[in-house]
Write an enzyme that holds these catalytic residues in place. Structure first.
Site, mmCIF file in Angstrom:
data_model
loop_
_atom_site.group_PDB
_atom_site.id
_atom_site.type_symbol
_atom_site.label_atom_id
_atom_site.label_comp_id
_atom_site.label_asym_id
_atom_site.label_seq_id
_atom_site.Cartn_x
_atom_site.Cartn_y
_atom_site.Cartn_z
ATOM 1 N N CYS A 188 -129.580 28.284 -6.319
ATOM 2 C CA CYS A 188 -129.014 29.899 -6.620
ATOM 3 C C CYS A 188 -127.655 29.693 -6.310
ATOM 4 O O CYS A 188 -127.114 28.929 -5.776
ATOM 5 C CB CYS A 188 -129.773 30.674 -5.438
ATOM 6 S SG CYS A 188 -131.309 30.948 -5.397
ATOM 7 N N GLY A 195 -128.748 30.303 -11.169
ATOM 8 C CA GLY A 195 -129.839 31.406 -11.237
ATOM 9 C C GLY A 195 -129.847 32.376 -12.206
ATOM 10 O O GLY A 195 -128.934 33.186 -12.158
ATOM 11 N N ASN A 250 -128.976 30.008 -0.477
ATOM 12 C CA ASN A 250 -129.518 29.031 -1.615
ATOM 13 C C ASN A 250 -129.943 27.601 -0.870
ATOM 14 O O ASN A 250 -129.694 27.101 -0.193
ATOM 15 C CB ASN A 250 -128.070 28.331 -2.332
ATOM 16 C CG ASN A 250 -128.087 27.379 -3.311
ATOM 17 O OD1 ASN A 250 -127.360 26.537 -3.229
ATOM 18 N ND2 ASN A 250 -129.477 26.980 -3.775
ATOM 19 N N GLY A 251 -131.234 27.430 -1.266
ATOM 20 C CA GLY A 251 -131.911 26.166 -0.508
ATOM 21 C C GLY A 251 -133.282 26.460 -0.509
ATOM 22 O O GLY A 251 -133.746 27.556 -1.009
ATOM 23 N N TYR A 285 -127.022 17.922 -13.082
ATOM 24 C CA TYR A 285 -127.487 18.912 -13.856
ATOM 25 C C TYR A 285 -126.997 20.130 -13.432
ATOM 26 O O TYR A 285 -126.408 20.995 -14.041
ATOM 27 C CB TYR A 285 -129.114 19.155 -14.049
ATOM 28 C CG TYR A 285 -129.550 20.287 -14.558
ATOM 29 C CD1 TYR A 285 -129.398 20.623 -15.871
ATOM 30 C CD2 TYR A 285 -130.259 21.272 -13.778
ATOM 31 C CE1 TYR A 285 -129.952 21.604 -16.355
ATOM 32 C CE2 TYR A 285 -130.729 22.496 -14.362
ATOM 33 C CZ TYR A 285 -130.620 22.682 -15.623
ATOM 34 O OH TYR A 285 -131.067 23.889 -16.078
#
Ligand SMILES: O=P(O)(O)OC[C@H]1O[C@H](OP(=O)(O)OP(=O)(O)O)[C@H](O)[C@@H]1O
Ligand SMILES: NC(=O)CC[C@H](N)C(=O)O
Ligand SMILES: [Mg+2]
Length: 506
Positions: free
Chosen positions: A2, A28, A101-102, A257
């Site tokens: 995210c 995201g 985020n995570g 990526y």
């Protein structure tokens, strides 16, 4: 993954938060949200969709205030429902808005504990809402009406002790300021920046440095693993290490990526690391496929382009853009649901036949995860008249689920799970298939910052850095995040949020 952003400014911050989120969109695509604080009141707008679709002028006008946070979501826990879009909010203590985020790896135990000990109700299956409530519960112990930096650091220290997994967090506390922190391994990235204006200094935190660049903030440094940052409402910056044994072990898949090439994470240029990956893989191809008759190297847009160009240079072969990307289709890998991902590959990429006709082509991608892209792309190359189609992946075989914020919960979904290279090549119909070696991948990234001793590489080798992952856990997330449960029913996705004042469609 995210994207998260947070700003304590001297003037209105909504536009900067919006701009920051648009350059974190690649992290995201499912939902986006911004919450600002103005005169002791939160203003929130969040919904499913891309940043540009969620916020219209009428929403932006109402997102007033000099302080705020934002989030763009790629779900890894719970569903894609708009009820799980972030930032989340709790009204006590003070009023806290929260973006994460995570992915937590002990959410299961925490869920029960939060109810039993803190008497707190979690209304979604999002681990981020849970994390917010743990943070809020710890902050509850502050008895003063003003939170000091010392209080904040004590809270984050306790939070670190309770939770496990990957987390980069930004929280806005009404009347106090913004708190940001990163897990003790630094699995997910978080950067800190500053902008000097006529009215004074402003601070910003963001998942990637590119968001700081875009908004005109100067990158100061990465938030250290385990560290907490507290920027008071009046703009004072306080930082402190809050973890007992921090280690810098960033997720290597950010470099393969996730992250944008123009970002720097933990002192590493994502772009330079990708060029190094290309060089190493090129050398391996030269060694192992010395007798192969490759005519041309072609990237699979978009992420693999930097790697492919370097492979071509190393092999002294022409590099050609054989596929054209539809710029209006997002990233396929982070779409929810295999049906949507599959459909989107052909909508997103189209071949230029002249680059394939009668040639032996080497297609390059950054990674092969489910094999959705590679299988279809090889078919397209053949339909366009390629004689032979070889395939190279800049990342090694992905054989293990990810538990730290990348939606790969099931080993069975992974094309390399339980298969040898020849079997994978057969499945995707490649005439030859080559993967980067894990050591070469680590070296390619580490070359840019030799101080980093270890990366989080579990998807390749099954060594989970938090050391709390066993077969039982993997089975549980596999079931919990089966394809069906990941997708919210349409009706639910369209429901309004049953929570604080949210700027809905007028
Ligand atoms: O094996 P798969 O399951 O297909 O996953 C791997 C593919 O997905 C990603 O591309 P994506 O379309 O998400 O984004 P990109 O345009 O940034 O390359 C990645 O770059 C690979 O191409
Ligand atoms: N990819 C992420 O960082 C996801 C954050 C959080 N676990 C969610 O599902 O909303
Ligand atoms: Mg791709």
């Amino acid at each position: 993954m995210c994207g998260i952003v947070g700003i304590v400014g001297k003037s209105q911050v909504a536009q900067s938060l919006y701009d920051g989120l648009t350059v974190l969109q690649h992290r995201g695509q499912d939902a986006a949200g911004i919450i600002t604080i103005d005169e002791n009141r939160f203003n929130l707008r969040k919904a499913n969709g891309l940043v540009r679709d969620v916020f219209h002028t009428r929403h932006m006008k109402r997102l007033t205030g000099n302080m705020g946070i934002g989030h763009c979501r790629y779900p890894t826990a719970g569903t894609s429902s708009s009820a799980e879009a972030q930032p989340f909010y709790v009204n006590s203590p003070f009023g806290i808005a929260f973006a994460h985020n995570g992915n937590l790896t002990n959410a299961h135990e925490l869920q029960e504990e939060v109810f039993r000990i803190a008497r707190r109700h979690i209304n979604t299956s999002s681990d981020s809402e849970l994390l917010l409530n743990i943070f809020a519960h710890e902050l509850q112990s502050c008895t003063e009406l003003t939170v000091s930096a010392k209080d904040v650091f004590k809270v984050v220290t306790s939070v670190h002790k309770k939770i496990r997994g990957a987390y980069a967090v930004v929280a806005a506390i009404i009347g106090q300021g913004i708190v940001a922190f990163r897990d003790p391994h630094g699995i997910r990235p978080l950067a800190l920046g500053k902008r000097v204006t006529e009215m004074g200094e402003e601070y910003m935190v963001a998942s990637e440095s590119v968001a700081l660049d875009t908004v005109g903030f100067k990158f100061i440094r990465d938030v250290a693993p385990g560290e907490a940052v507290f920027i008071t409402e009046s703009g004072e910056l306080h930082t402190q290490q809050c973890a007992e044994q921090p280690s810098t072990s960033p997720c290597i898949f950010e470099f393969v990526y996730f992250a944008r090439p123009d970002s720097f994470i933990d002192g590493i240029s994502v772009y330079a690391s990708r060029v190094n990956m290309g060089r190493k893989l090129g050398e391996k191809i030269a060694k192992e496929w010395a007798d192969l008759d490759i005519d041309v190297v072609i990237p699979i847009p978009e992420t693999s382009s930097d790697v492919a160009l370097q492979i071509a240079t190393t092999l002294n072969l022409p590099y050609r853009q054989g596929f054209v990307k539809n710029r209006y289709i997002g990233r396929t890998f982070i779409m929810p649901g295999q049906t949507m991902r599959k459909k989107s590959v052909r909508r997103k990429l189209n071949a230029i036949s002249s680059e394939f006709r009668g040639k032996n082509v080497l297609l390059v991608d950054d990674s092969i995860v489910r094999g959705t892209t590679s299988g279809q792309i090889i078919e397209m190359a053949r339909e366009s008249g390629a004689k032979k189609v070889y395939f190279a992946s800049a990342a090694p075989e992905i054989r293990f689920p990810n538990v730290y914020g990348i939606d790969m919960p099931s080993a069975n979904e992974l094309i390399a799970y339980g298969r040898e290279i020849e079997q994978i090549a057969d499945l995707i119909q490649a005439d030859g298939l080559i993967f980067q070696d894990i050591q070469d991948l680590v070296d390619a990234v580490r070359e840019e910052n030799p101080d980093i001793k270890r990366f989080e590489t579990s998807v390749f080798d099954g060594n989970y850095i938090t050391a709390d992952i066993d077969q039982d856990y993997l089975e549980r997330i596999d079931i919990a995040r089966g394809e069906k449960s990941r997708q919210a029913p349409v009706v639910q996705a369209e429901l309004s949020n049953l929570e604080m004042h949210n700027i809905e469609e007028l």
